[in-house]
Write an enzyme that holds these catalytic residues in place. Structure first.
Site, PDB file in Angstrom:
ATOM      1  CE1 TYR A 177      14.758   2.051  -6.764  1.00 18.58           C
ATOM      2  CE2 TYR A 177      15.509  -0.137  -7.405  1.00 18.58           C
ATOM      3  CZ  TYR A 177      15.743   1.218  -7.252  1.00 18.58           C
ATOM      4  OH  TYR A 177      16.961   1.737  -7.615  1.00 18.58           O
ATOM      5  CE  LYS A 214       1.408 -20.905  -4.105  1.00 20.45           C
ATOM      6  NZ  LYS A 214       1.921 -19.885  -5.015  1.00 20.45           N
ATOM      7  N   GLY A 251       2.636   0.907  -4.611  1.00 18.67           N
ATOM      8  CA  GLY A 251       3.518  -0.071  -3.976  1.00 18.67           C
ATOM      9  C   GLY A 251       4.895   0.006  -4.593  1.00 18.67           C
ATOM     10  N   GLY A 276       7.746  -1.590  -3.436  1.00 14.02           N
ATOM     11  CA  GLY A 276       8.576  -2.623  -2.799  1.00 14.02           C
ATOM     12  C   GLY A 276       9.509  -3.261  -3.812  1.00 14.02           C
ATOM     13  CG  HIS A 277      11.321  -7.043  -2.885  1.00 15.20           C
ATOM     14  ND1 HIS A 277      10.617  -7.125  -1.707  1.00 15.20           N
ATOM     15  CD2 HIS A 277      12.607  -7.237  -2.564  1.00 15.20           C
ATOM     16  CE1 HIS A 277      11.452  -7.371  -0.719  1.00 15.20           C
ATOM     17  NE2 HIS A 277      12.671  -7.446  -1.204  1.00 15.20           N
ATOM     18  CB  VAL A 278       7.474  -6.005  -8.125  1.00 16.43           C
ATOM     19  CG1 VAL A 278       7.127  -5.875  -9.597  1.00 16.43           C
ATOM     20  CG2 VAL A 278       7.656  -7.466  -7.766  1.00 16.43           C
TER      21      VAL A 278
HETATM   22  P1  NAD Z   1       6.799  -6.075  -1.370  1.00 16.26           P
HETATM   23  O1  NAD Z   1       6.235  -6.482  -0.054  1.00 16.26           O
HETATM   24  O2  NAD Z   1       8.269  -5.965  -1.522  1.00 16.26           O
HETATM   25  O3  NAD Z   1       6.190  -4.642  -1.792  1.00 16.26           O
HETATM   26  C1  NAD Z   1       4.882  -4.256  -1.563  1.00 16.26           C
HETATM   27  C2  NAD Z   1       4.891  -2.754  -1.329  1.00 16.26           C
HETATM   28  O4  NAD Z   1       3.560  -2.291  -1.225  1.00 16.26           O
HETATM   29  C3  NAD Z   1       5.601  -2.355  -0.041  1.00 16.26           C
HETATM   30  O5  NAD Z   1       6.547  -1.325  -0.300  1.00 16.26           O
HETATM   31  C4  NAD Z   1       4.466  -1.866   0.850  1.00 16.26           C
HETATM   32  O6  NAD Z   1       4.870  -0.837   1.735  1.00 16.26           O
HETATM   33  C5  NAD Z   1       3.496  -1.344  -0.179  1.00 16.26           C
HETATM   34  N1  NAD Z   1       2.116  -1.221   0.284  1.00 16.26           N
HETATM   35  C6  NAD Z   1       1.461  -1.988   1.195  1.00 16.26           C
HETATM   36  N2  NAD Z   1       0.196  -1.540   1.362  1.00 16.26           N
HETATM   37  C7  NAD Z   1       0.051  -0.492   0.526  1.00 16.26           C
HETATM   38  C8  NAD Z   1      -1.024   0.390   0.234  1.00 16.26           C
HETATM   39  N3  NAD Z   1      -2.217   0.290   0.841  1.00 16.26           N
HETATM   40  N4  NAD Z   1      -0.838   1.357  -0.695  1.00 16.26           N
HETATM   41  C9  NAD Z   1       0.356   1.502  -1.311  1.00 16.26           C
HETATM   42  N5  NAD Z   1       1.418   0.698  -1.054  1.00 16.26           N
HETATM   43  C10 NAD Z   1       1.270  -0.285  -0.158  1.00 16.26           C
HETATM   44  O7  NAD Z   1       6.177  -7.078  -2.440  1.00 16.26           O
HETATM   45  P2  NAD Z   1       6.679  -7.347  -3.927  1.00 16.26           P
HETATM   46  O8  NAD Z   1       7.551  -8.530  -3.967  1.00 16.26           O
HETATM   47  O9  NAD Z   1       7.142  -6.070  -4.535  1.00 16.26           O
HETATM   48  O10 NAD Z   1       5.305  -7.779  -4.625  1.00 16.26           O
HETATM   49  C11 NAD Z   1       4.303  -6.838  -4.926  1.00 16.26           C
HETATM   50  C12 NAD Z   1       3.084  -7.554  -5.508  1.00 16.26           C
HETATM   51  O11 NAD Z   1       3.466  -8.251  -6.687  1.00 16.26           O
HETATM   52  C13 NAD Z   1       2.476  -8.609  -4.575  1.00 16.26           C
HETATM   53  O12 NAD Z   1       1.075  -8.665  -4.807  1.00 16.26           O
HETATM   54  C14 NAD Z   1       3.100  -9.899  -5.062  1.00 16.26           C
HETATM   55  O13 NAD Z   1       2.301 -11.023  -4.767  1.00 16.26           O
HETATM   56  C15 NAD Z   1       3.147  -9.639  -6.560  1.00 16.26           C
HETATM   57  N6  NAD Z   1       4.161 -10.439  -7.265  1.00 16.26           N
HETATM   58  C16 NAD Z   1       5.483 -10.336  -6.927  1.00 16.26           C
HETATM   59  C17 NAD Z   1       6.420 -11.082  -7.625  1.00 16.26           C
HETATM   60  C18 NAD Z   1       7.893 -10.953  -7.320  1.00 16.26           C
HETATM   61  O14 NAD Z   1       8.715 -11.368  -8.137  1.00 16.26           O
HETATM   62  N7  NAD Z   1       8.282 -10.375  -6.178  1.00 16.26           N
HETATM   63  C19 NAD Z   1       6.026 -11.953  -8.651  1.00 16.26           C
HETATM   64  C20 NAD Z   1       4.665 -12.036  -8.982  1.00 16.26           C
HETATM   65  C21 NAD Z   1       3.744 -11.270  -8.273  1.00 16.26           C
END
Ligand code: NAD
Length: 369
Positions: free
Chosen positions: A187, A81, A181, A183-185
């Site tokens: 959805y 990292k 949540g 967001g990206h994942v």
């Molecule tokens: P993101 O920021 O796109 O989505 C997070 C979502 O959570 C947002 O829509 C936000 O509005 C919502 N949110 C924030 N606070 C909240 C609450 N108190 N209650 C409900 N919803 C809330 O992030 P992401 O890329 O979708 O990642 C989500 C999680 O998965 C993170 O913990 C990230 O570290 C983990 N993760 C993501 C990936 C990836 O490929 N993107 C890979 C491994 C782990």
């Protein structure tokens, strides 16, 4: 200040590089935890740390986590990292990231970087100007692009494995799944779960994100705190870390926790045990959300989207099954079982070193092939 060698010794780190470039303003730390299985891969985080000590602690903790994550995902990668000390909103520029790229290049492939909290695909493209040892660049430049759909597919597959283990069912049809949540994942996870016939109960702080999954997948909306005591079968955290804690665990009515968020357990040992004691099967976060890592790892060999999706879907299912078996066999939490499975793979692979192989180019091709 944290004693550096003692801290490395305690966690088993191989190498820590402090990068200081007065002219570009770069102050970064790269930690290579373990390269038994392969080059250390892990994202580069940019954060306004309160102290250098906080930055060091973070990079040591996160790089060790990456060793286990790669090992358990069956990837031929080690754990590493990097952290750049700075404000990701104000301090970013081409020269800073190119300077970081030069330090990465200096490690000659022992460490491969990627985007992380506070860094973006665009930043990695600057890094790419100075080094080949970077992943997570855009599809247009031959990279793997947004990892979220692969992470979501892997998570969906992990939910299926956990359902099979806990409920003896091969299908998610009719099961009530709470997704926190969107967001990206989150959805994409809703998209896959809907396809499997699950009933969705969703929450987010953003109205538009909620509306999208309601419109597209007929999801039911629940309040931000309601998700913990909702009458659901599965709770899928996909937002923040530390949502499994002293306050929330006693409220849970579900029998499964399986979602993509990182660091779901506030205190690993305590809260993993609390879930076990309540008979709730917990899918260790770093095993179920490894799809993103599997995606970037594929980039090293030359990105193949279909291969990445298949590896995430099939690999994560099997990994979780192995963890659940180990957890039952040793009567330990699934979190503990996951680290045992990961450490065993690192130790098993180290035995291969007895057999001589010609030198390997870390970016995938054998020099004499
Ligand atoms: P993101 O920021 O796109 O989505 C997070 C979502 O959570 C947002 O829509 C936000 O509005 C919502 N949110 C924030 N606070 C909240 C609450 N108190 N209650 C409900 N919803 C809330 O992030 P992401 O890329 O979708 O990642 C989500 C999680 O998965 C993170 O913990 C990230 O570290 C983990 N993760 C993501 C990936 C990836 O490929 N993107 C890979 C491994 C782990």
């Amino acid at each position: 200040m944290l004693p550096v060698f003692e801290s490395m010794e305690n966690r088993g780190h191989e190498e820590v590089v402090f990068c200081n470039d007065k002219d570009t303003g770069l102050k970064a730390i790269i930690a290579v935890h373990n390269t038994t299985i392969g080059p250390a891969l892990g994202g580069c985080r940019m954060w306004d740390y309160e102290s250098e000590e906080d930055a060091l602690k973070d990079v040591l903790r996160l790089s060790r986590g990456m060793s286990y994550k790669a090992a358990i995902a069956g990837l031929n990668l080690g754990g590493g990292k990097a952290v750049i000390i700075g404000n990701s909103k104000k301090d970013k520029n081409e020269i800073l990231f190119r300077s970081f790229g030069r330090f990465v290049q200096g490690l000659a492939g022992r460490y491969i970087t990627a985007e992380d909290v506070g860094t973006s695909v665009k930043d990695m493209e600057w890094v790419r100007m100075e080094t080949r040892y970077v992943t997570g660049i855009s599809r247009a430049l031959g990279g793997s692009g947004d990892p979220s759909p692969v992470t979501a597919l892997g998570t969906c597959s992990g939910i299926k494995a956990t359902v099979k283990r806990k409920l003896g069912k091969d299908s998610l049809s009719g099961l009530k799944i709470g997704v926190q949540g969107l967001g990206h994942v989150g959805y994409h996870l809703c998209r896959y779960l809907h396809r499997e016939g699950a009933k969705l109960y969703v929450t987010d702080i953003h109205e538009e994100s909620i509306k999208r999954v309601v419109d597209e997948f007929g999801a039911n909306v629940i309040g931000l705190d309601e998700i913990y005591d909702a009458e659901i079968d599965i709770y899928a955290p996909c937002a923040l870390g530390a949502t499994l804690n002293d306050d929330t665990i006693p409220k849970l009515k579900c029998s499964i926790v399986a979602g993509a968020a990182n660091n779901q357990l506030k205190e690993e040992d305590v809260h993993a045990q609390m879930l076990k004691d309540r008979g709730i099967l917990y899918a260790p976060d770093y095993a179920i959300n490894a799809g993103g890592l599997i995606n970037v790892a594929n980039e090293i060999e030359g990105y193949n989207r279909e291969r990445a999706f298949t590896q995430a879907e099939e690999g994560i299912y099997d990994t979780l099954m192995a963890i659940y078996e180990k957890s039952e066999e040793d009567d330990v939490t699934t979190q503990m079982a996951a680290s045992k499975v990961a450490k065993k793979r690192i130790s098993d692979v180290s035995k291969l070193k007895n057999v001589y192989l010609p030198k390997k180019n870390v970016m995938g091709k054998r020099d004499n092939a």
